[in-house]
Scaffold this motif. Sequence first.
Motif, PDB file in Angstrom:
ATOM      1  N   PHE A  66      -9.305 -13.569   5.313  1.00 35.46           N
ATOM      2  CA  PHE A  66      -8.212 -12.649   4.955  1.00 35.46           C
ATOM      3  C   PHE A  66      -7.215 -13.392   4.071  1.00 35.46           C
ATOM      4  CE2 PHE A  66      -4.168 -10.550   5.485  1.00 35.46           C
ATOM      5  CZ  PHE A  66      -4.494  -9.202   5.497  1.00 35.46           C
ATOM      6  N   ASP A  67      -6.976 -12.869   2.871  1.00 36.14           N
ATOM      7  CA  ASP A  67      -6.076 -13.576   1.953  1.00 36.14           C
ATOM      8  C   ASP A  67      -4.918 -12.679   1.497  1.00 36.14           C
ATOM      9  OD1 ASP A  67      -7.065 -11.909  -0.016  1.00 36.14           O
ATOM     10  OD2 ASP A  67      -8.463 -13.395  -0.820  1.00 36.14           O
ATOM     11  N   GLN A  68      -4.114 -13.228   0.609  1.00 40.17           N
ATOM     12  CA  GLN A  68      -2.919 -12.516   0.135  1.00 40.17           C
ATOM     13  C   GLN A  68      -3.274 -11.200  -0.559  1.00 40.17           C
ATOM     14  OE1 GLN A  68      -0.171 -14.588   0.906  1.00 40.17           O
ATOM     15  NE2 GLN A  68       0.923 -12.669   0.772  1.00 40.17           N
ATOM     16  N   PHE A  69      -4.470 -11.152  -1.159  1.00 35.30           N
ATOM     17  CA  PHE A  69      -4.862  -9.918  -1.844  1.00 35.30           C
ATOM     18  C   PHE A  69      -5.269  -8.829  -0.841  1.00 35.30           C
ATOM     19  CE2 PHE A  69      -4.865 -12.849  -5.337  1.00 35.30           C
ATOM     20  CZ  PHE A  69      -4.296 -12.087  -6.344  1.00 35.30           C
ATOM     21  N   HIS A  70      -5.809  -9.230   0.320  1.00 35.03           N
ATOM     22  CA  HIS A  70      -6.050  -8.219   1.355  1.00 35.03           C
ATOM     23  C   HIS A  70      -4.700  -7.627   1.775  1.00 35.03           C
ATOM     24  CE1 HIS A  70      -9.886 -10.543   1.887  1.00 35.03           C
ATOM     25  NE2 HIS A  70     -10.366  -9.322   2.055  1.00 35.03           N
ATOM     26  N   GLU A  71      -3.730  -8.504   1.929  1.00 34.02           N
ATOM     27  CA  GLU A  71      -2.418  -7.999   2.342  1.00 34.02           C
ATOM     28  C   GLU A  71      -1.825  -7.092   1.256  1.00 34.02           C
ATOM     29  OE1 GLU A  71       0.741 -10.820   3.146  1.00 34.02           O
ATOM     30  OE2 GLU A  71       2.028  -9.192   3.832  1.00 34.02           O
ATOM     31  N   LEU A  72      -2.013  -7.488  -0.004  1.00 29.86           N
ATOM     32  CA  LEU A  72      -1.510  -6.658  -1.111  1.00 29.86           C
ATOM     33  C   LEU A  72      -2.121  -5.249  -1.029  1.00 29.86           C
ATOM     34  CD1 LEU A  72       0.015  -6.322  -3.827  1.00 29.86           C
ATOM     35  CD2 LEU A  72      -2.002  -7.204  -4.978  1.00 29.86           C
ATOM     36  N   ILE A  73      -3.410  -5.208  -0.726  1.00 28.30           N
ATOM     37  CA  ILE A  73      -4.086  -3.902  -0.613  1.00 28.30           C
ATOM     38  C   ILE A  73      -3.398  -3.050   0.449  1.00 28.30           C
ATOM     39  CG2 ILE A  73      -6.235  -2.803   0.181  1.00 28.30           C
ATOM     40  CD1 ILE A  73      -7.726  -5.186  -1.187  1.00 28.30           C
ATOM     41  N   ILE A  74      -3.091  -3.660   1.589  1.00 29.35           N
ATOM     42  CA  ILE A  74      -2.447  -2.892   2.659  1.00 29.35           C
ATOM     43  C   ILE A  74      -1.131  -2.288   2.166  1.00 29.35           C
ATOM     44  CG2 ILE A  74      -1.347  -3.044   4.935  1.00 29.35           C
ATOM     45  CD1 ILE A  74      -3.357  -5.270   5.622  1.00 29.35           C
ATOM     46  N   TRP A  75      -0.308  -3.118   1.545  1.00 24.35           N
ATOM     47  CA  TRP A  75       1.007  -2.614   1.117  1.00 24.35           C
ATOM     48  C   TRP A  75       0.874  -1.555   0.038  1.00 24.35           C
ATOM     49  CZ3 TRP A  75       4.581  -2.969   4.355  1.00 24.35           C
ATOM     50  CH2 TRP A  75       4.661  -4.075   5.205  1.00 24.35           C
ATOM     51  N   GLN A  76      -0.113  -1.731  -0.838  1.00 22.58           N
ATOM     52  CA  GLN A  76      -0.231  -0.748  -1.922  1.00 22.58           C
ATOM     53  C   GLN A  76      -0.808   0.568  -1.396  1.00 22.58           C
ATOM     54  OE1 GLN A  76      -1.448  -2.750  -5.750  1.00 22.58           O
ATOM     55  NE2 GLN A  76       0.769  -2.519  -5.814  1.00 22.58           N
ATOM     56  N   GLU A  77      -1.686   0.488  -0.416  1.00 24.38           N
ATOM     57  CA  GLU A  77      -2.208   1.742   0.147  1.00 24.38           C
ATOM     58  C   GLU A  77      -1.110   2.452   0.937  1.00 24.38           C
ATOM     59  OE1 GLU A  77      -4.989   3.223  -0.622  1.00 24.38           O
ATOM     60  OE2 GLU A  77      -5.582   1.562  -1.908  1.00 24.38           O
ATOM     61  N   LEU A  78      -0.289   1.683   1.638  1.00 20.99           N
ATOM     62  CA  LEU A  78       0.815   2.301   2.383  1.00 20.99           C
ATOM     63  C   LEU A  78       1.866   2.879   1.432  1.00 20.99           C
ATOM     64  CD1 LEU A  78       1.266  -0.265   5.291  1.00 20.99           C
ATOM     65  CD2 LEU A  78       0.560   2.123   5.516  1.00 20.99           C
ATOM     66  N   GLY A  79       1.907   2.346   0.226  1.00 25.03           N
ATOM     67  CA  GLY A  79       2.866   2.854  -0.775  1.00 25.03           C
ATOM     68  C   GLY A  79       2.528   4.262  -1.231  1.00 25.03           C
ATOM     69  N   ARG A  80       1.396   4.787  -0.775  1.00 25.17           N
ATOM     70  CA  ARG A  80       0.960   6.110  -1.213  1.00 25.17           C
ATOM     71  C   ARG A  80       1.381   7.222  -0.245  1.00 25.17           C
ATOM     72  NH1 ARG A  80      -3.540   6.268  -4.437  1.00 25.17           N
ATOM     73  NH2 ARG A  80      -4.371   7.955  -3.178  1.00 25.17           N
ATOM     74  N   LEU A  81       2.239   6.892   0.722  1.00 28.17           N
ATOM     75  CA  LEU A  81       2.532   7.864   1.779  1.00 28.17           C
ATOM     76  C   LEU A  81       3.491   8.979   1.383  1.00 28.17           C
ATOM     77  CD1 LEU A  81       2.843   5.631   4.971  1.00 28.17           C
ATOM     78  CD2 LEU A  81       1.128   7.372   4.515  1.00 28.17           C
ATOM     79  N   HIS A  82       4.209   8.817   0.277  1.00 28.13           N
ATOM     80  CA  HIS A  82       5.205   9.822  -0.132  1.00 28.13           C
ATOM     81  C   HIS A  82       6.195  10.078   0.997  1.00 28.13           C
ATOM     82  CE1 HIS A  82       3.472  11.028  -3.914  1.00 28.13           C
ATOM     83  NE2 HIS A  82       2.332  11.381  -3.379  1.00 28.13           N
ATOM     84  N   ALA A  83       6.550   9.062   1.726  1.00 25.92           N
ATOM     85  CA  ALA A  83       7.490   9.248   2.839  1.00 25.92           C
ATOM     86  C   ALA A  83       8.214   7.923   3.025  1.00 25.92           C
ATOM     87  CB  ALA A  83       6.739   9.653   4.098  1.00 25.92           C
ATOM     88  N   ARG A  84       9.263   7.719   2.236  1.00 25.54           N
ATOM     89  CA  ARG A  84       9.864   6.392   2.144  1.00 25.54           C
ATOM     90  C   ARG A  84      10.551   5.942   3.422  1.00 25.54           C
ATOM     91  NH1 ARG A  84      10.551   2.209   2.269  1.00 25.54           N
ATOM     92  NH2 ARG A  84      11.171   0.618   0.774  1.00 25.54           N
ATOM     93  N   GLY A  85      11.242   6.880   4.095  1.00 27.51           N
ATOM     94  CA  GLY A  85      11.912   6.507   5.338  1.00 27.51           C
ATOM     95  C   GLY A  85      10.881   6.149   6.399  1.00 27.51           C
ATOM     96  N   TYR A  86       9.854   6.977   6.485  1.00 29.42           N
ATOM     97  CA  TYR A  86       8.795   6.744   7.467  1.00 29.42           C
ATOM     98  C   TYR A  86       8.104   5.412   7.198  1.00 29.42           C
ATOM     99  CZ  TYR A  86       4.472   7.485  10.108  1.00 29.42           C
ATOM    100  OH  TYR A  86       3.418   7.349  10.972  1.00 29.42           O
ATOM    101  N   SER A  87       7.835   5.131   5.921  1.00 26.37           N
ATOM    102  CA  SER A  87       7.148   3.872   5.586  1.00 26.37           C
ATOM    103  C   SER A  87       7.906   2.696   6.174  1.00 26.37           C
ATOM    104  CB  SER A  87       7.074   3.667   4.065  1.00 26.37           C
ATOM    105  OG  SER A  87       6.355   4.699   3.498  1.00 26.37           O
ATOM    106  N   ASP A  88       9.227   2.738   6.070  1.00 25.89           N
ATOM    107  CA  ASP A  88      10.017   1.656   6.652  1.00 25.89           C
ATOM    108  C   ASP A  88      10.005   1.723   8.170  1.00 25.89           C
ATOM    109  OD1 ASP A  88      10.596   0.344   4.388  1.00 25.89           O
ATOM    110  OD2 ASP A  88      12.696   0.940   4.253  1.00 25.89           O
ATOM    111  N   GLY A  89       9.948   2.963   8.696  1.00 23.62           N
ATOM    112  CA  GLY A  89       9.901   3.113  10.147  1.00 23.62           C
ATOM    113  C   GLY A  89       8.629   2.528  10.740  1.00 23.62           C
ATOM    114  N   LEU A  90       7.614   2.434   9.908  1.00 25.48           N
ATOM    115  CA  LEU A  90       6.293   2.005  10.380  1.00 25.48           C
ATOM    116  C   LEU A  90       6.239   0.492  10.584  1.00 25.48           C
ATOM    117  CD1 LEU A  90       3.725   3.730  10.855  1.00 25.48           C
ATOM    118  CD2 LEU A  90       2.933   2.987   8.612  1.00 25.48           C
TER     119      LEU A  90
END
Length: 520
Positions: A193-217
């Motif tokens: 597991f490397d930094q690019f796996h982590e990047l994938i997680i953050w970029q996929e989560l960036g697709r939620l269209h729910a900014r407050g919730y994203s931070d709540g998560l």
Amino acid sequence: MASELTKKVYTREEVAKHRTVNNLWIILDGVVYDLTKFATLHPGGVSVLTDEEIAGQDATEAFFALHRQEVLKKPQYARLRIGVIDGYSSAGQAPAIVDGLSLVPYAEPTWLRKGFYSPYFSENHRRFQIAVRKFVDDVIFPDAQAREDDGKRPSQAVFDAMAEVNLIAMRMGPGKHLEGRVLMNGIVKPEEFDQFHELIIWQELGRLHARGYSDGLGTGTCIGLPPVLVFGSPELKAAILPDILNGKKFICLAVTEAFAGSDVAGIKCRASRTKGGWIVNGTKKWITNGSFADYFTVACRSDDGKVVVLVVTRGEGVTTKLIKTAYSTAAGTSYITFDNVFVPDLYHVGPGRDGLQVVLSNFNHERWVIISASVAWQRIVTEECLKYVTQRKVFGNTLGSQAVVRSKLAAMISRVEAAQQWLENITYQMSNMTYAEQANELAGPIAFCKLFATTSAQDTARDAVQVFGGRGITKSGMGKFIEHYHRTLLIDSIGGGAEDVMGDLGVRQALRKMPKSARL
Ligand code: HEM
């Protein structure tokens, strides 16, 4: 699921016979809808449906100029389908999503686009990305939309599901905390597991269209736990880590105060020495996840004026109060008061170290996370715009036929592509540098990249609202995600350090590193 009714086949002539308010059919994408009972309930009114160009006709173009396609997927509307048009074949419609990826140009970063190459991402990253996107779409997205609206914290069921695939642990980045864990059902081994796996997680989560919730998560965990992981004693880790990484407990980072925002050196929250530990008194403001956190990684000022970082446990003397901000209270943003709270020595993060350095070195990862999600979000806003200008007609032609609109798209695409390439380069540097090297070398580049990403985001939000017009400022309908984006994106410009501070930090670091012999 296609019912028996939707298998019925009609000719266009038959449909055309149903064109009054009491007997109203239309065709959308080859499917026949009976709107007779729905017409008076239609949010857009009856008259638009009985219009002679709509009633009994193929209304596909008019419909998609005014609605998002998910309207038709809602069960209450899907059941209006009564059949299909003679000769209809869904196979004739080329899909816009293949292998989970959007075929809209620029809707995916180059490494996910067919025919493009990347020096950073491997086949394993792609397998991982497929699994994370599916997880985000299936498990998180529905909860995100509901909680963003009702303002409640993300559902525990989502945290449990995240813990099951070890998404909470993976969001802390590569490292020892992953040892022995099965990551995303075994797609990636902990040591791989490397930094690019982590990047994938953050970029996929960036697709939620729910900014407050994203931070709540659990953003609080992502910024509040790293100091413990990096500088905490083995005993402290053993005491709090398992429950946090398994989604049972939550931690948050409590640095900012009403007295001092980005100015960490100006904090007033006090930690006084006492037998076996510290007594904490003071307040913290804008603390993400603070309203439901069990632990608080708190930056305090000790009696001798130095910064110390302590993990405070929720209990006597700790009070948290929700703050309403531009985005949803699902984020759990709070105002916190500590009144004579005892913290044992065991919960001192990095004893013997300069607490200011503990806090400052933590900022790099936090800012990188903000950039990652912000760039992904800009990309889907750009995709929303590309779709809208294609399906929306004005003055007899699509919006995309207007040069002024195309020029806005050009700017949006250029910004998001530039930000992504820069981000990937920084991610590669992070993959190869130690934590200490990152703190020394990358603070400036990350600060500049954040400045670029969040100012780009604001430019893109402004452009997107212009493209969507009134719909870009309306909370429902076609532009609902643009409205949300425009209203909430400033959190990224402020959180983790305001834009002006970012720019200044980068330049000051550069000036400090100027070789003495450098002359014109
Ligand atoms: C199956 C057929 C239809 C369904 C289920 C449907 C549903 C809806 C819904 C849920 C809305 C609220 C806004 C949104 O969520 O998008 C809406 C708005 C609207 N609809 Fe429909 N509709 C249908 C057909 C049509 C057709 C054929 C027209 C033709 C012109 C039309 C014109 C409008 C208009 C003008 C609005 C207001 C749009 C706005 O506020 O921007 N609808 N419709």
